[in-house]
Motif scaffolding. Structure first.
Motif, PDB file in Angstrom:
ATOM      1  N   TRP A   8       0.871  -1.358   0.037  1.00  0.00           N
ATOM      2  CA  TRP A   8       0.090   0.099   0.015  1.00  0.00           C
ATOM      3  C   TRP A   8       0.900   1.007  -0.036  1.00  0.00           C
ATOM      4  O   TRP A   8       0.488   2.242  -0.398  1.00  0.00           O
ATOM      5  CB  TRP A   8      -0.786   0.038   1.221  1.00  0.00           C
ATOM      6  CG  TRP A   8      -0.074   0.014   2.396  1.00  0.00           C
ATOM      7  CD1 TRP A   8       0.277  -1.150   3.249  1.00  0.00           C
ATOM      8  CD2 TRP A   8       0.388   1.126   3.290  1.00  0.00           C
ATOM      9  NE1 TRP A   8       0.888  -0.990   4.442  1.00  0.00           N
ATOM     10  CE2 TRP A   8       1.020   0.533   4.430  1.00  0.00           C
ATOM     11  CE3 TRP A   8       0.435   2.324   3.129  1.00  0.00           C
ATOM     12  CZ2 TRP A   8       1.670   1.387   5.316  1.00  0.00           C
ATOM     13  CZ3 TRP A   8       1.147   3.322   4.026  1.00  0.00           C
ATOM     14  CH2 TRP A   8       1.725   2.655   5.196  1.00  0.00           C
ATOM     15  N   GLN A   9       1.993   1.195   0.203  1.00  0.00           N
ATOM     16  CA  GLN A   9       2.678   2.301   0.575  1.00  0.00           C
ATOM     17  C   GLN A   9       2.831   3.492  -0.744  1.00  0.00           C
ATOM     18  O   GLN A   9       3.105   4.824  -0.303  1.00  0.00           O
ATOM     19  CB  GLN A   9       4.298   2.060   0.710  1.00  0.00           C
ATOM     20  CG  GLN A   9       4.517   1.472   2.524  1.00  0.00           C
ATOM     21  CD  GLN A   9       3.990  -0.099   2.241  1.00  0.00           C
ATOM     22  OE1 GLN A   9       3.567  -0.752   1.493  1.00  0.00           O
ATOM     23  NE2 GLN A   9       4.215  -0.634   3.575  1.00  0.00           N
ATOM     24  N   GLU A  12      -1.699   4.815  -1.100  1.00  0.00           N
ATOM     25  CA  GLU A  12      -2.450   5.203  -0.026  1.00  0.00           C
ATOM     26  C   GLU A  12      -1.889   6.375   0.683  1.00  0.00           C
ATOM     27  O   GLU A  12      -0.639   6.476   0.755  1.00  0.00           O
ATOM     28  CB  GLU A  12      -2.896   4.091   0.925  1.00  0.00           C
ATOM     29  CG  GLU A  12      -3.587   3.116   0.280  1.00  0.00           C
ATOM     30  CD  GLU A  12      -4.006   1.851   1.156  1.00  0.00           C
ATOM     31  OE1 GLU A  12      -3.842   2.111   2.293  1.00  0.00           O
ATOM     32  OE2 GLU A  12      -4.237   0.703   0.672  1.00  0.00           O
ATOM     33  N   ARG A  14      -2.111   7.442   4.716  1.00  0.00           N
ATOM     34  CA  ARG A  14      -2.626   6.958   5.989  1.00  0.00           C
ATOM     35  C   ARG A  14      -1.959   7.893   6.840  1.00  0.00           C
ATOM     36  O   ARG A  14      -0.989   8.423   6.889  1.00  0.00           O
ATOM     37  CB  ARG A  14      -1.854   5.623   6.170  1.00  0.00           C
ATOM     38  CG  ARG A  14      -2.218   4.416   5.260  1.00  0.00           C
ATOM     39  CD  ARG A  14      -2.009   3.366   6.020  1.00  0.00           C
ATOM     40  NE  ARG A  14      -2.801   2.170   4.798  1.00  0.00           N
ATOM     41  CZ  ARG A  14      -2.531   0.870   5.249  1.00  0.00           C
ATOM     42  NH1 ARG A  14      -1.743   0.326   6.157  1.00  0.00           N
ATOM     43  NH2 ARG A  14      -3.155   0.043   4.159  1.00  0.00           N
ATOM     44  N   VAL A  17      -0.852   6.283  12.020  1.00  0.00           N
ATOM     45  CA  VAL A  17      -0.760   4.899  12.034  1.00  0.00           C
ATOM     46  C   VAL A  17       0.381   4.486  12.978  1.00  0.00           C
ATOM     47  O   VAL A  17       1.064   5.112  13.574  1.00  0.00           O
ATOM     48  CB  VAL A  17      -0.412   4.259  10.617  1.00  0.00           C
ATOM     49  CG1 VAL A  17      -1.235   4.637   9.566  1.00  0.00           C
ATOM     50  CG2 VAL A  17       1.278   5.013  10.145  1.00  0.00           C
ATOM     51  N   SER A  21       4.002   0.673  10.865  1.00  0.00           N
ATOM     52  CA  SER A  21       3.543   0.738   9.237  1.00  0.00           C
ATOM     53  C   SER A  21       4.473   1.925   8.896  1.00  0.00           C
ATOM     54  O   SER A  21       4.118   2.025   7.561  1.00  0.00           O
ATOM     55  CB  SER A  21       2.333   1.190   9.581  1.00  0.00           C
ATOM     56  OG  SER A  21       1.183   0.255   9.879  1.00  0.00           O
ATOM     57  N   SER A  70       1.736   9.194   5.903  1.00  0.00           N
ATOM     58  CA  SER A  70       2.190   8.612   4.925  1.00  0.00           C
ATOM     59  C   SER A  70       1.712   8.881   3.555  1.00  0.00           C
ATOM     60  O   SER A  70       0.355   8.916   3.506  1.00  0.00           O
ATOM     61  CB  SER A  70       2.228   7.131   5.194  1.00  0.00           C
ATOM     62  OG  SER A  70       2.851   6.425   3.999  1.00  0.00           O
TER      63      SER A  70
END
Length: 119
Positions: A8-9, A12, A14, A17, A21, A70
């Motif tokens: 997902w880095q 997405e 985020r 978190v 993560s 992120s």
């Protein structure tokens, strides 16, 4: 470091978190990091560290690491440098990052070191 099954880095955004993560995954390389960076729009007045990798931009609050974000590169629509107001620094140059992930967000990062050319 436990390998996550989903990647997902780079796709997405985020918020807040677990610090695990934010660890770099296999194949992710740190390109640069800059201390004393403020997330001016979301955490005005809070010093943090901005880390640039080959997949994403990571900002972590220095006072409380649970406050972080992120931003995957595939979410970024536009990057520009403009003037912004910071509680900690006043008016100065800032990095504006416009992103889209389900909805649009704008992040503003300000270097709190006066006279520093790094953003």
């Amino acid at each position: 470091m436990a390998e996550e099954t989903s990647f997902w880095q780079d796709r997405e955004i985020r918020f807040d978190v677990a610090t695990s993560s934010l660890e770099l995954r296999r194949g992710e390389l740190q390109i640069d990091s800059i201390n004393n960076i403020e997330d001016t729009k979301g955490n005005n007045g809070e010093k943090g560290m901005l880390t640039i990798t080959n997949l994403r931009v990571i900002w972590v609050c220095l006072r409380q690491s649970r406050t972080n974000l992120s931003i995957g590169y595939n979410c970024i629509l536009n990057i520009s440098i403009r003037s912004a107001y910071s509680k900690s620094r006043g008016t100065g140059q800032a990095l504006f990052v416009l992103v889209k992930y389900n909805t649009r967000f704008e992040f503003i990062f300000t270097n709190l070191v006066k006279g520093s050319p790094r953003l």
